[in-house]
Every structure is written in structure tokens, then in C-alpha cells.
Design a protein around this motif. Structure first.
Motif, PDB file in Angstrom:
ATOM      1  N   THR A  48      46.913  47.424  48.932  1.00 22.03           N
ATOM      2  CA  THR A  48      48.249  47.770  49.421  1.00 22.03           C
ATOM      3  C   THR A  48      49.351  47.080  48.620  1.00 22.03           C
ATOM      4  OG1 THR A  48      48.131  45.976  51.015  1.00 22.03           O
ATOM      5  CG2 THR A  48      47.444  48.143  51.782  1.00 22.03           C
ATOM      6  N   ASP A  49      48.981  46.173  47.715  1.00 14.58           N
ATOM      7  CA  ASP A  49      49.986  45.505  46.891  1.00 14.58           C
ATOM      8  C   ASP A  49      49.434  45.354  45.475  1.00 14.58           C
ATOM      9  OD1 ASP A  49      48.170  43.396  46.903  1.00 14.58           O
ATOM     10  OD2 ASP A  49      49.192  42.331  48.520  1.00 14.58           O
ATOM     11  N   GLU A  50      50.091  44.540  44.670  1.00 13.84           N
ATOM     12  CA  GLU A  50      49.686  44.422  43.267  1.00 13.84           C
ATOM     13  C   GLU A  50      48.765  43.230  42.994  1.00 13.84           C
ATOM     14  OE1 GLU A  50      50.475  46.725  40.650  1.00 13.84           O
ATOM     15  OE2 GLU A  50      50.676  47.686  42.606  1.00 13.84           O
ATOM     16  N   SER A  51      48.222  42.628  44.044  1.00 14.61           N
ATOM     17  CA  SER A  51      47.451  41.412  43.816  1.00 14.61           C
ATOM     18  C   SER A  51      46.100  41.690  43.162  1.00 14.61           C
ATOM     19  CB  SER A  51      47.269  40.638  45.118  1.00 14.61           C
ATOM     20  OG  SER A  51      46.624  41.443  46.056  1.00 14.61           O
ATOM     21  N   ILE A  52      45.638  40.698  42.431  1.00 16.66           N
ATOM     22  CA  ILE A  52      44.377  40.769  41.687  1.00 16.66           C
ATOM     23  C   ILE A  52      43.446  39.695  42.216  1.00 16.66           C
ATOM     24  CG2 ILE A  52      43.396  40.214  39.398  1.00 16.66           C
ATOM     25  CD1 ILE A  52      45.685  41.823  38.180  1.00 16.66           C
ATOM     26  N   ILE A  53      42.163  40.038  42.287  1.00 18.89           N
ATOM     27  CA  ILE A  53      41.151  39.088  42.755  1.00 18.89           C
ATOM     28  C   ILE A  53      40.540  38.352  41.562  1.00 18.89           C
ATOM     29  CG2 ILE A  53      38.937  38.861  43.967  1.00 18.89           C
ATOM     30  CD1 ILE A  53      41.121  39.787  45.867  1.00 18.89           C
ATOM     31  N   LEU A  54      40.362  37.045  41.717  1.00 12.22           N
ATOM     32  CA  LEU A  54      39.655  36.241  40.712  1.00 12.22           C
ATOM     33  C   LEU A  54      38.471  35.587  41.404  1.00 12.22           C
ATOM     34  CD1 LEU A  54      42.784  34.394  39.209  1.00 12.22           C
ATOM     35  CD2 LEU A  54      41.718  36.456  38.293  1.00 12.22           C
ATOM     36  N   PHE A  55      37.289  35.722  40.827  1.00 13.96           N
ATOM     37  CA  PHE A  55      36.085  35.122  41.408  1.00 13.96           C
ATOM     38  C   PHE A  55      35.692  33.884  40.614  1.00 13.96           C
ATOM     39  CE2 PHE A  55      35.813  39.568  42.727  1.00 13.96           C
ATOM     40  CZ  PHE A  55      35.414  39.463  44.057  1.00 13.96           C
ATOM     41  N   VAL A  56      35.365  32.784  41.328  1.00 10.48           N
ATOM     42  CA  VAL A  56      34.999  31.544  40.639  1.00 10.48           C
ATOM     43  C   VAL A  56      33.515  31.492  40.245  1.00 10.48           C
ATOM     44  CG1 VAL A  56      36.822  30.210  41.805  1.00 10.48           C
ATOM     45  CG2 VAL A  56      34.476  30.100  42.659  1.00 10.48           C
ATOM     46  N   GLY A  57      32.797  32.595  40.424  1.00  5.77           N
ATOM     47  CA  GLY A  57      31.400  32.631  39.983  1.00  5.77           C
ATOM     48  C   GLY A  57      30.412  32.245  41.067  1.00  5.77           C
ATOM     49  N   ASP A  58      29.123  32.277  40.702  1.00  6.50           N
ATOM     50  CA  ASP A  58      28.019  32.180  41.664  1.00  6.50           C
ATOM     51  C   ASP A  58      28.116  33.310  42.687  1.00  6.50           C
ATOM     52  OD1 ASP A  58      26.776  30.148  40.348  1.00  6.50           O
ATOM     53  OD2 ASP A  58      26.865  28.695  41.984  1.00  6.50           O
ATOM     54  N   LEU A  59      28.090  34.525  42.159  1.00  3.69           N
ATOM     55  CA  LEU A  59      28.096  35.720  42.998  1.00  3.69           C
ATOM     56  C   LEU A  59      26.747  35.881  43.685  1.00  3.69           C
ATOM     57  CD1 LEU A  59      29.691  38.272  40.472  1.00  3.69           C
ATOM     58  CD2 LEU A  59      30.869  36.921  42.219  1.00  3.69           C
ATOM     59  N   VAL A  60      25.702  35.354  43.051  1.00  5.48           N
ATOM     60  CA  VAL A  60      24.327  35.685  43.449  1.00  5.48           C
ATOM     61  C   VAL A  60      23.530  34.485  43.969  1.00  5.48           C
ATOM     62  CG1 VAL A  60      24.265  37.542  41.749  1.00  5.48           C
ATOM     63  CG2 VAL A  60      23.413  35.270  41.111  1.00  5.48           C
ATOM     64  N   ASP A  61      22.334  34.814  44.486  1.00  2.12           N
ATOM     65  CA  ASP A  61      21.296  33.861  44.925  1.00  2.12           C
ATOM     66  C   ASP A  61      21.524  33.301  46.338  1.00  2.12           C
ATOM     67  OD1 ASP A  61      20.237  34.320  42.452  1.00  2.12           O
ATOM     68  OD2 ASP A  61      20.518  32.287  41.678  1.00  2.12           O
ATOM     69  N   ARG A  62      20.416  33.097  47.016  1.00  2.00           N
ATOM     70  CA  ARG A  62      20.352  32.480  48.355  1.00  2.00           C
ATOM     71  C   ARG A  62      20.763  33.405  49.500  1.00  2.00           C
ATOM     72  NH1 ARG A  62      23.161  27.501  46.037  1.00  2.00           N
ATOM     73  NH2 ARG A  62      21.447  26.144  45.401  1.00  2.00           N
ATOM     74  N   GLY A  63      21.801  34.218  49.299  1.00  2.00           N
ATOM     75  CA  GLY A  63      22.346  35.038  50.378  1.00  2.00           C
ATOM     76  C   GLY A  63      21.637  36.372  50.541  1.00  2.00           C
ATOM     77  N   PRO A  64      22.078  37.166  51.551  1.00  2.00           N
ATOM     78  CA  PRO A  64      21.358  38.369  51.967  1.00  2.00           C
ATOM     79  C   PRO A  64      21.479  39.579  51.046  1.00  2.00           C
ATOM     80  CG  PRO A  64      23.325  38.091  53.295  1.00  2.00           C
ATOM     81  CD  PRO A  64      23.210  36.862  52.447  1.00  2.00           C
ATOM     82  N   ASN A  65      22.513  39.647  50.183  1.00  2.00           N
ATOM     83  CA  ASN A  65      22.674  40.872  49.407  1.00  2.00           C
ATOM     84  C   ASN A  65      23.407  40.667  48.082  1.00  2.00           C
ATOM     85  OD1 ASN A  65      22.655  43.536  48.658  1.00  2.00           O
ATOM     86  ND2 ASN A  65      23.351  44.311  50.629  1.00  2.00           N
ATOM     87  N   SER A  66      22.745  39.953  47.182  1.00  2.00           N
ATOM     88  CA  SER A  66      23.354  39.693  45.874  1.00  2.00           C
ATOM     89  C   SER A  66      23.615  40.954  45.053  1.00  2.00           C
ATOM     90  CB  SER A  66      22.497  38.706  45.078  1.00  2.00           C
ATOM     91  OG  SER A  66      22.584  37.425  45.670  1.00  2.00           O
ATOM     92  N   PRO A  67      22.683  41.949  45.030  1.00  2.00           N
ATOM     93  CA  PRO A  67      22.956  43.135  44.199  1.00  2.00           C
ATOM     94  C   PRO A  67      24.244  43.865  44.590  1.00  2.00           C
ATOM     95  CG  PRO A  67      20.636  43.071  44.805  1.00  2.00           C
ATOM     96  CD  PRO A  67      21.310  41.990  45.594  1.00  2.00           C
TER      97      PRO A  67
END
Length: 259
Positions: A48-67
Motif C-alpha cells: 500500500t506504500d513505497e516501502s521495501i523489505i530488507l532481510f538480514v538472512g538465515d531464511l532457512v533451517d529449524r523452522g516448519p517451512n523453509s522452502p
């Protein structure tokens, strides 16, 4: 990666570790609308606005749905709505996908199991995406730095093996603790750089500003929260973890407020 011309607003999201439901809930809180297009096997994202998401990494492992976390992040990056830095877990998954020998532990075994139901095309896309991830991103004329484990000022903008390792793992003493884990140095305690450094890597109970740095990994996968920092407004948003998916060997760090 340098994006000096991007001034925000940014929402910087801490370590996701496969917590897909929490990520969607947090993005919705930040006014992103996410729908899965079954036919194209892609997420359609509206904001709804112009904001951008930045991810600090470690998207994967340990949790229920990495893919699906990776699929959503890839689709956001492709749509120009997000940027992401590599974390040590993302890097290790990449090495595994490249056929290199890695020890399948620390939650990687969970990701490997989840990936069994995905086709080669998806895994190939994932491999290419992970291989392209920068180890740190500099934005807003050098005022903001995002790196998985943080980064000292004199390394900002440098690109070599040592800097890459610092971004992924943080500085360590070279020794291990009683759990066999590397002893990490507290680089942020000494930080006196002009750029704000936003990072994750080590779970904290509360994100606290320390010398122009902030750790926003609030341990979602360990039953904590998934946190986003809005820049330049310095607002914090978070969603509580839906479940405790893993047990942390390392205790969460509590930083003490100094008055």
C-alpha cells in the motif's frame, strides 16, 4: 552491494528460519498483501506504500517451512519489493545444493526433509538465488548497513573472504564454548561508526540500540518473535511465534539497559 540512492522507508526483518506463517503475518502487519498463484507457483505481492523489505538472512533451517520462505523472498526480490543478505544457514544450504560436502545438522536436516517434495526446477532457482545473495548491503548514501552478523565500520563496502566470513558468522575468538560452539565477540559494544548497522544471527530477548547498531533476531524459531525495524523512523513491529519449533543450545542474550 551498494544502493546509495535508496532512502527508504525500509522494513528490515530478522532471522526467519523457516517460520513462514509468522513471516506472512508480519508482512501483512506492514501492509503487504500476499496471495499464492497456484498456476504459476509464485506469490503475488501488493503493497500500500513505497516501502521495501530488507532481510538480514538465515531464511532457512529449524523452522516448519523453509522452502516457502525462500519462494516468497525470491518472488519479492524479483518484484523489486525486497533485498536480502546471506546468512550462515543460507550459505550452508547453498553449498549443499552445489553438491559440496557439508554436515547436515543445526536444522539443515529439517530443510533437506522439506525440500524432498520440491522439483528440480525449484531447487535450481533456489540455488541460483542463494548464490547471488550479497553478504552486506549499504543503503541511503551509506547511512544504513544490513549484514547478517553485523559488520565493523572499517569493513563497510569491502568485498573479500574475511569480510564475507564476518558478515555471515560475526567475529569469533577461535575457541569454542562448553557446547562446542564458537565463542562470539561482541563487536557492537565497540562500534562507533556513522552508519546504522542492522543485523541478526544471535537471538536476543529485546532488540536494543547499542552504539548505532541493533540486533533484530528475536528468536522466532525458538518460540520468540519475528521482528521488523522500520527505517528511518526506528519503529519496531513484531509477531509472536506460533509455536516453539526448535530449542536453542545457545541461551538468548539479554542486553542490559545502561542509564
Amino acid at each position: 552491494m551498494e544502493l546509495p540512492e535508496l532512502h527508504g522507508p525500509f522494513h528490515i526483518i530478522g532471522d526467519v528460519h523457516g517460520c513462514f506463517g509468522e513471516l506472512v503475518a508480519l508482512l501483512e502487519q506492514l501492509n503487504f498483501e500476499i496471495n499464492f498463484n497456484q498456476e504459476q507457483q509464485r506469490y503475488e505481492i501488493r503493497r500500500t506504500d513505497e516501502s521495501i523489505i530488507l532481510f538480514v538472512g538465515d531464511l532457512v533451517d529449524r523452522g516448519p517451512n523453509s522452502p516457502e520462505v525462500v519462494r516468497l523472498v525470491m518472488d519479492m526480490v524479483d518484484a523489486g519489493l525486497a533485498y536480502c543478505v546471506s546468512g550462515n544457514h543460507d550459505d550452508k544450504l547453498l553449498r549443499m545444493l552445489q553438491g559440496r560436502s557439508v554436515r547436515v545438522r543445526h536444522g539443515l536436516e529439517v530443510t533437506v526433509e522439506q525440500l524432498k517434495s520440491y522439483d528440480t526446477k525449484f531447487k535450481e532457482r533456489m540455488k541460483l538465488f542463494l548464490a547471488e545473495l550479497p553478504h552486506h548491503i549499504i543503503l541511503d548514501e551509506g547511512r544504513l548497513v544490513v549484514a547478517h552478523a553485523g559488520l565493523e565500520e572499517h569493513h563497510h563496502g569491502r568485498n573479500n573472504r574475511d569480510v564475507r566470513d564476518l558478515c555471515l558468522y560475526g567475529p569469533t575468538t577461535g575457541d569454542t564454548d562448553e557446547h562446542g560452539l564458537p565463542i562470539r565477540l561482541d563487536w557492537a559494544a565497540e562500534y562507533c561508526g556513522k552508519a546504522i548497522v542492522v543485523y541478526g544471527h544471535t537471538p536476543v530477548h529485546e532488540p536494543l540500540w547499542r552504539n548505532n547498531t541493533i540486533n533484530i533476531d528475536t528468536g522466532c524459531v525458538f518460540g520468540g518473535r519475528l521482528t521488523a525495524l522500520t527505517y528511518p523512523d526506528h519503529l519496531l513491529h513484531s509477531v509472536d511465534s506460533f509455536d516453539t519449533y526448535a530449542t536453542s543450545i545457545r541461551p538468548f542474550i539479554r542486553y542490559h539497559h545502561h542509564h
